[in-house]
Design an enzyme around this catalytic site. Structure first.
Site, PDB file in Angstrom:
ATOM      1  N   CYS A  45       0.839  -1.201   0.000  1.00 32.43           N
ATOM      2  CA  CYS A  45       0.000   0.000   0.000  1.00 32.43           C
ATOM      3  C   CYS A  45       0.878   1.256   0.000  1.00 32.43           C
ATOM      4  O   CYS A  45       1.684   1.437  -0.913  1.00 32.43           O
ATOM      5  CB  CYS A  45      -0.938  -0.080   1.204  1.00 32.43           C
ATOM      6  SG  CYS A  45      -2.204   1.171   1.342  1.00 32.43           S
ATOM      7  N   ILE A  46       0.795   2.122   1.006  1.00 31.97           N
ATOM      8  CA  ILE A  46       1.590   3.347   1.059  1.00 31.97           C
ATOM      9  C   ILE A  46       2.954   3.110   1.739  1.00 31.97           C
ATOM     10  O   ILE A  46       3.849   3.973   1.673  1.00 31.97           O
ATOM     11  CB  ILE A  46       0.807   4.474   1.794  1.00 31.97           C
ATOM     12  CG1 ILE A  46       1.483   5.847   1.645  1.00 31.97           C
ATOM     13  CG2 ILE A  46       0.633   4.153   3.270  1.00 31.97           C
ATOM     14  CD1 ILE A  46       1.537   6.359   0.233  1.00 31.97           C
TER      15      ILE A  46
END
Lengths: 218, 218
Positions: free
Chosen positions: B136-137
């Site tokens: 994800c991030i």
């Protein structure tokens, strides 16, 4: 049309809320089966807040709906706004929250009461013969809510909890973590999950079967 | 001997901590593959607390390690007590916590700093050529920590975040949610997960591949 399955959460964390692994696995297997999901929780304070690092009670107040929203990524409703007509079936993940916030079984045992909106919804589901799944300790709260129907459930093999379930009008059967118990008459499906453990893959095996059975009963 | 994989958490909830689904799916696929797991998190206050029902900031303080313990069911260590020698590989689930609590990338973009103990561990892992997965991030924080190595990563297809990663010395490649990007030179594996969504089964497909690749690199 995709089947719409309610998931009744009770906070966020095994010791004071919904068991996170059980809740996420329920969502995973529902999504894989093509079901749509309606997450819900009661809009009440948690019985208490447990620091999950120390397992000590913390001097804090947290709301069950607000904390459950963490598992649901914000997509959640107050259970008071949900009718049995809104869903094809309901699944209740475990964690102490299911016996602290959905009822007070963890504190009062067979003398417990079910939270009023949870009681209303479970009764309404049963009256409409809609399937209900309950995981881990959640079958204790479910038995309490539907005691007049003598539900057949499992919480694994814990003798004390099994005896409490029987004293509330339920019929308890021992079951392994990778399996499910099906009460065909009451359309109830239960699995022991972290009442037995030992690990997330074992718990996942039982929950995957529970989700499949619930969907087949819809 | 089972491979021992570190899982670096950043709280408990997508908007202020570790993304719960991504973290649980990581634990599931590691357990299914027979790996043992060492969960860890920094022992610091969260940047802030977000009410996940309203998405508003709450007037509360919570500790990253204490909240991460909810996902880990209490089985977790302060990252300050973990050495790269303790694990065969490390995986960092996403959620805003990975860019708010493991670094302050969510606030400062390319001018961010990585939390000191996280920086130490990531540097140490890279120096020992041990594989690192980021979901994800989390690849933004990983790029910041290892900028001198020009890591190849993906965060999906968000142009602004991709540009920020390139300005920190990383090399960004667009990738679908069900796939992974492998930087063979740096032994880094990334997948977009909820940077793209749309649902938990899609996120699970990428994370399952990431876990398998990380284990194959050990």
């Amino acid at each position: 049309m995709a089947k719409k399955i309610g998931v009744l959460l009770s906070g966020c964390g095994v010791f004071d809320g919904a068991e996170i692994h059980e809740a996420v696995l329920t969502l995973l297997f529902l999504d894989r089966a093509g079901a749509s999901v309606l997450c819900m929780a009661p809009n009440v304070d948690q019985l208490h807040v447990i620091n999950h690092l120390t397992q000590q009670e913390a001097d804090e107040r947290r709301n069950v709906l607000v904390e459950s929203a963490r598992i649901a990524r914000g997509e959640i409703q107050d259970v008071a706004s949900v009718s049995a007509a809104d869903v094809d079936a309901l699944i209740i993940p475990g964690g102490f929250g299911a016996a602290k916030n959905l009822s007070d079984f963890a504190v009062k045992g067979p003398d417990a009461q079910v939270q009023s909106q949870v009681q209303r919804l479970l009764q309404d589901m049963a009256d409409r013969s809609k399937p209900i799944g309950a995981i881990c300790i959640a079958p204790a709260t479910l038995t309490l809510a539907l005691s007049k129907r003598s539900p057949r459930v499992t919480i694994g093999n814990d003798a004390g909890t099994a005896a409490a379930i029987e004293s509330m009008g339920g019929l308890h059967t021992v079951c392994s973590v990778s399996d499910i118990l099906v009460d065909e008459k009451n359309r109830i499906v239960t699995t022991p999950a972290y009442m037995l453990g030992p690990g997330i893959k074992d718990v996942a095996a039982g929950i995957e079967k529970l989700v499949a059975k619930i969907l087949s009963l819809c």
